[in-house]
Design a protein around this motif. Sequence first.
Motif, mmCIF file in Angstrom:
data_model
loop_
_atom_site.group_PDB
_atom_site.id
_atom_site.type_symbol
_atom_site.label_atom_id
_atom_site.label_comp_id
_atom_site.label_asym_id
_atom_site.label_seq_id
_atom_site.Cartn_x
_atom_site.Cartn_y
_atom_site.Cartn_z
ATOM 1 N N MET A 181 -1.589 -4.626 -9.799
ATOM 2 C CA MET A 181 -2.627 -4.364 -10.796
ATOM 3 C C MET A 181 -3.420 -5.630 -11.127
ATOM 4 S SD MET A 181 -0.558 -1.667 -13.191
ATOM 5 C CE MET A 181 -2.000 -1.173 -14.133
ATOM 6 N N GLU A 182 -3.178 -6.696 -10.327
ATOM 7 C CA GLU A 182 -3.965 -7.924 -10.379
ATOM 8 C C GLU A 182 -3.937 -8.597 -11.747
ATOM 9 O OE1 GLU A 182 -7.860 -7.169 -8.854
ATOM 10 O OE2 GLU A 182 -7.108 -6.222 -7.041
ATOM 11 N N PHE A 183 -2.729 -8.716 -12.313
ATOM 12 C CA PHE A 183 -2.591 -9.334 -13.620
ATOM 13 C C PHE A 183 -2.249 -10.817 -13.556
ATOM 14 C CE2 PHE A 183 -1.510 -5.098 -15.852
ATOM 15 C CZ PHE A 183 -2.867 -4.880 -16.082
ATOM 16 N N GLY A 184 -2.116 -11.377 -12.376
ATOM 17 C CA GLY A 184 -1.931 -12.818 -12.271
ATOM 18 C C GLY A 184 -0.507 -13.265 -12.503
ATOM 19 N N GLN A 233 0.480 2.778 -5.944
ATOM 20 C CA GLN A 233 -0.234 2.669 -4.667
ATOM 21 C C GLN A 233 -1.451 3.582 -4.643
ATOM 22 O OE1 GLN A 233 0.523 0.550 -2.181
ATOM 23 N NE2 GLN A 233 2.192 -0.233 -3.459
ATOM 24 N N ASN A 234 -1.365 4.699 -5.353
ATOM 25 C CA ASN A 234 -2.430 5.698 -5.304
ATOM 26 C C ASN A 234 -3.561 5.428 -6.292
ATOM 27 O OD1 ASN A 234 -1.112 7.090 -3.280
ATOM 28 N ND2 ASN A 234 0.030 8.373 -4.719
ATOM 29 N N LYS A 287 7.743 4.721 1.485
ATOM 30 C CA LYS A 287 9.072 4.263 1.124
ATOM 31 C C LYS A 287 8.984 2.848 0.575
ATOM 32 C CE LYS A 287 13.782 3.769 2.856
ATOM 33 N NZ LYS A 287 14.684 3.853 4.040
ATOM 34 N N TYR A 288 9.571 2.634 -0.588
ATOM 35 C CA TYR A 288 9.527 1.318 -1.228
ATOM 36 C C TYR A 288 10.257 0.299 -0.356
ATOM 37 C CZ TYR A 288 10.638 -2.268 -4.754
ATOM 38 O OH TYR A 288 10.773 -3.446 -5.443
ATOM 39 N N ILE A 290 7.716 5.682 -8.473
ATOM 40 C CA ILE A 290 6.946 4.683 -9.227
ATOM 41 C C ILE A 290 6.052 3.886 -8.279
ATOM 42 C CG2 ILE A 290 7.085 2.621 -10.676
ATOM 43 C CD1 ILE A 290 9.845 3.688 -11.619
ATOM 44 N N TYR A 291 6.605 3.453 -7.183
ATOM 45 C CA TYR A 291 5.879 2.643 -6.205
ATOM 46 C C TYR A 291 4.653 3.400 -5.688
ATOM 47 C CZ TYR A 291 5.107 -0.215 -2.007
ATOM 48 O OH TYR A 291 4.564 -1.008 -1.027
#
Length: 821
Positions: free
Chosen positions: A737-740, A641-642, A3-4, A636-637
Amino acid sequence: MLKYPFKEIESKWQKIWEETGLYKTNENPRKKFYMLEMFAYTSGDIHMGHFRNYAIGDVIARYKMMQGYDILHPIGWDAFGLPAEEAAITRSLDPEKWTLGCIEVSRNTLKKMGISYDWNREVITCLPNYYKWTQWVFLKLFERGLAYQGESLVNWCPGCKTVLANEQVEQGTCWRCHSQVTKKTLKQWFFKITEYAERLLKSLDRLTGWPENVKTMQKNWIGKSIGTEIDFSMEKTGKLLSVFTTRPDTIYGVTFIAIAPENPLAKKIVEGTRYEKEVLKYIEKSILKTEIERVSTVTEKDGIFTGEYAINPLSRERVQLWVVDYVLASYGTGVVMGVPGHDQRDFEFARRYDIPIKVVIQPPGQNLDPSEMKEAYTEPGTMVNSGSFDGIPSEIGIKRVTDYVIEKGRGREKVNYKLRDWLISRQRYWGAPIPIIHCEKCGIVSVPEKDLPVLLPKGNIDFIPKGRSPLADVKEFTETKCSKCQDMAQRDPDTMDTFVCSSWYFLRYTDAHNDCEPFSKDKVKKWFPIDLYIGGVEHACGHLLYFRFITKVLFDAGYLPIDEPTFNLFNHGMVLDKNGEVMSKSKGNLISPVELMENNGVDASRLAMFFFAPSEREIIWNEESTTGTTRFINRIYNLVQNIKEYPLTQETQLPKTSELNEEQIRLCRKLNKYIKYIEQDIVALQFNTIIAKLMDILTDLEKIELNNSFGRYCLVNFIKLLALFAPHLGEELWQKMEFGESIFKSSWPVCDESVLKEEEITYIVEVNGKVRGRVSVPAETGEEEVKKKTMENEKVKGYLAGKEIKKAIFVPKKLVNFVVG
């Protein structure tokens, strides 16, 4: 499915946005975009209409941010005026305490919404550091002869016990408390907006980004009439009586002259006559009627004969003088020609009072008889019974008669406007004091700019309205020295209409902390005009007219680079309750956005609001709609996560199509089409269709492998598209997604047009089973279009010429065989 956790994530990102100054305005923009929604009136907390309005603007601000624009996206509070004062009186509170309390509550709600505002530019119109400059605006108008005090018959609200501008009277009732508006003669302050009527009208054509209905409403409110002013003469005194008409061709059909009850002439011509008593009684009764009642086409026309006559300057006939309630003093000279044969109101009036009816315009092929007429003839025709003008087409007669009266010195061309000067005096406490001193020796004197602000007194003030300004009873406020002669004098006790505060607030945002001037010319030049202004259509003939007027005045005074505040206006639709009624406190049907956000989260609530309908349409709110958007957000969340391996760069380069399978190519085409269409829909503010497209893309993303370059390409673009509408979720996924840095510092997705070029399929074309040619067409071309293209092929044409096509065999993506005989 996880759950988001919207509460945790939304509060987290709001804190980060504030700490990092994500929405702080760049003082030196390279490529600017000024995004503005109409600021809120402080009558309580933010309601659902505000929620929709501000969320729409937020989408555009974030979109422009991702396109590389420097954004000015400010917020403030319209804090003076009747509603706040009435609410405070009801609660036995000081208006300032009530208002600032409302602002605190509303500010917290807005911050909870996560709107991309630069809170450092917040303005509050009831604070001295703002209304000092509202008073400055007044002084600029006063210096230019555009602010004046005059005695006039004004709209009076017995409920609010104050004067109302024409724009604040709705269907004959007060815009605020809905009491029946009456008339009262008072000395009031006005802004001479009529001086700008023609410019306000003409420059509407430049407002190409305004809704046509708003421009039409303003045109009608300004009400330009091109006509002729003709001088009749009073029978007894010979004095001239000027009458405005748009139909001088009907001058020979005048059988009475109608005078507005408010026109001073109505009392003057009966003075000392036997008609005086009854006429004065009629005048008193008439001016108590609303304009709606008086000009209504369904009410019986009413009037009284004065016993006096005028002489028609062309026919030389005697014309009866009547005081008539359907004539308004605000139209022309307040005196109009009564031509019952060719004006329906005049016709009904003449029938009631047995006034003669003359036909002076005959329709083509007819011969109207006044005694048999059932209604007035108002269309063009031929002039008759009009002396030397007989036989002339009436359209030409308008010019001929006008030229004649000008030549004889009995008339002139004239342009009239329905627009009246803006009445800004209010006999209430809670407003910006008018910076004027009344001196017995010097007359009306403006407060020097160095002495601003004229502070609103605080303390033991009796706010209860008594029909005069409460400030008139505050001796410490009213008693002052004349700034010219230094003798004792009186401050003006009235305060300004709150619409004066909102007529220039958008300029203060460009330089919100300037203590020396309302804004610097350099700073306003960097941001002006507003690139997109969003608000309700109900402001068409009030605020939207006033802020155009003030902009033009300040432009003329050299303070602004252009004379229009915005060339792009968007009217959002209203949010109605489940019964289709407008939400209001008085009806007790308000839905709090706070409760909505607490239960469902900001992003789910935004998505539901956007998904209802196009932004300009009314919507009937149903909280159940958030069920679908909550489910959408959870999907979407969980999708992100997956993902087992997060990409380390913002890689959005499309892999080579040669490396993609058929399903990937199909999805790639769809995604790029949607990027293109979504951009078009953002510009058109059609967010409901965008949400539908995002839901469609999500279904595809759930079916593909995301841990590769193609999956990354699709997911990154999807999240960017999503972030405008669900900003907290967008930021959270971007971080996952570690995009800063913030997603809103990333670039907006660009449609790859090469992908949209559909691959071609070559069809073999046979005639009676023999190959006669080949035709290449786009892959998605339909059967009928393929057949048409093959028949148009030059080689195939020869084999089909002069023959009957008995059958056409179509094999998709392969072959077309024509069987001919």
